[in-house]
Design a protein around this motif. Sequence first.
Motif, short mmCIF file in Angstrom:
data_model
loop_
_atom_site.label_atom_id
_atom_site.label_comp_id
_atom_site.label_asym_id
_atom_site.label_seq_id
_atom_site.Cartn_x
_atom_site.Cartn_y
_atom_site.Cartn_z
N ILE A 163 -10.67 -11.00 26.68
CA ILE A 163 -10.63 -12.39 27.10
C ILE A 163 -9.19 -12.92 27.03
CG2 ILE A 163 -11.45 -14.70 26.53
CD1 ILE A 163 -14.06 -13.32 25.61
N SER A 164 -8.45 -12.48 26.04
CA SER A 164 -7.02 -12.77 25.97
C SER A 164 -6.37 -11.51 25.41
CB SER A 164 -6.76 -13.96 25.05
OG SER A 164 -6.93 -13.57 23.70
N ASN A 165 -5.06 -11.55 25.29
CA ASN A 165 -4.38 -10.37 24.74
C ASN A 165 -4.76 -10.13 23.29
OD1 ASN A 165 -3.10 -9.79 27.10
ND2 ASN A 165 -1.25 -10.94 26.60
N ASP A 166 -5.34 -11.12 22.63
CA ASP A 166 -5.63 -11.02 21.21
C ASP A 166 -7.09 -10.80 20.89
OD1 ASP A 166 -3.22 -13.63 20.77
OD2 ASP A 166 -2.92 -11.46 20.68
N LEU A 167 -7.99 -10.79 21.86
CA LEU A 167 -9.42 -10.62 21.60
C LEU A 167 -9.95 -9.41 22.36
CD1 LEU A 167 -12.15 -11.58 20.45
CD2 LEU A 167 -12.38 -13.01 22.48
N ALA A 221 -7.65 -1.08 14.96
CA ALA A 221 -8.23 -2.27 14.32
C ALA A 221 -9.50 -1.91 13.57
CB ALA A 221 -8.50 -3.34 15.37
N MET A 222 -10.34 -1.07 14.19
CA MET A 222 -11.59 -0.65 13.54
C MET A 222 -11.30 0.14 12.26
SD MET A 222 -14.33 -1.56 15.36
CE MET A 222 -15.57 -0.33 15.05
N THR A 269 -8.18 -9.94 17.28
CA THR A 269 -9.54 -10.28 16.86
C THR A 269 -10.49 -9.38 17.63
OG1 THR A 269 -8.95 -12.55 16.34
CG2 THR A 269 -11.28 -12.10 16.77
N VAL A 270 -11.41 -8.77 16.92
CA VAL A 270 -12.40 -7.89 17.53
C VAL A 270 -13.77 -8.53 17.35
CG1 VAL A 270 -13.45 -5.58 17.48
CG2 VAL A 270 -10.99 -5.85 17.03
N HIS A 271 -14.50 -8.63 18.45
CA HIS A 271 -15.88 -9.12 18.42
C HIS A 271 -16.76 -7.99 18.94
CE1 HIS A 271 -19.28 -11.53 20.38
NE2 HIS A 271 -19.56 -11.35 19.11
N ILE A 287 -17.36 -9.62 13.70
CA ILE A 287 -16.13 -10.30 14.12
C ILE A 287 -15.12 -10.17 12.99
CG2 ILE A 287 -15.07 -12.50 14.79
CD1 ILE A 287 -17.82 -13.40 15.78
N PHE A 288 -13.92 -9.71 13.35
CA PHE A 288 -12.85 -9.62 12.36
C PHE A 288 -11.50 -9.70 13.06
CE2 PHE A 288 -13.99 -5.31 13.59
CZ PHE A 288 -12.77 -4.69 13.81
N THR A 289 -10.49 -10.10 12.29
CA THR A 289 -9.14 -10.21 12.80
C THR A 289 -8.24 -9.32 11.96
OG1 THR A 289 -9.51 -12.47 13.55
CG2 THR A 289 -7.21 -11.80 13.23
N VAL A 290 -7.38 -8.57 12.64
CA VAL A 290 -6.42 -7.70 11.97
C VAL A 290 -5.02 -8.23 12.29
CG1 VAL A 290 -5.62 -5.33 11.70
CG2 VAL A 290 -8.01 -5.77 12.26
N GLU A 291 -4.22 -8.42 11.25
CA GLU A 291 -2.87 -8.93 11.43
C GLU A 291 -1.88 -7.76 11.37
OE1 GLU A 291 -2.28 -11.90 8.46
OE2 GLU A 291 -3.79 -13.24 9.35
N PRO A 292 -0.74 -7.91 12.06
CA PRO A 292 0.26 -6.84 12.06
C PRO A 292 0.73 -6.52 10.64
CG PRO A 292 0.86 -8.59 13.61
CD PRO A 292 -0.31 -9.07 12.83
N ARG A 293 0.82 -5.23 10.35
CA ARG A 293 1.35 -4.74 9.08
C ARG A 293 2.17 -3.49 9.41
NH1 ARG A 293 -2.95 -4.43 4.42
NH2 ARG A 293 -1.07 -4.47 3.19
#
Length: 152
Positions: A10-14, A107-108, A132-134, A145-151
């Motif tokens: 849906i966007s670059n982040d989802l 992300a998973m 964000t993964v749905h 649903i979860f969000t992973v931030e850059p590390r």
Amino acid sequence: MPERFMLSSISNDLLSPEMLGYWSDESLREVPDDSGIYCVFRAAADPETHEMEVQQLLYVGEHRNVRYGLQHHPDREKWRAFLQPGEELWYSMGLSGHANRERLSAAMIHAHKPRFNGDSEYLDRYPFPETTVHIYGKKHKLQSIFTVEPRP
């Protein structure tokens, strides 16, 4: 390809994959031969219903041909050796094009930390933008649903 089988971004982040499956070793040839991510689970009989059910996520991977990737994975015997009598390996997959496949798999792995992804660079590191993964569909033992931030 029907829209419901496509990985929608849906966007670059989802990222929102529909997890298809479950397949056992006997039905592995029915897994789509499309690009995507896949999950390997330990399945066992529910003590009350005696129906086979997903019990534990063991591994997350990605491949340009998921069926081939599962059938020829070098760790298949390790996964089988982990099972107790009466348990089975079950597989699910989510379709994903090349552009998002590694990001989604990373992300998973980062969020779920599966037992057999112990050597993955993505357990403690996530080199992609915030994602964000749905997940929908066959998602037992997976966070919906979860969000992973850059590390780095």
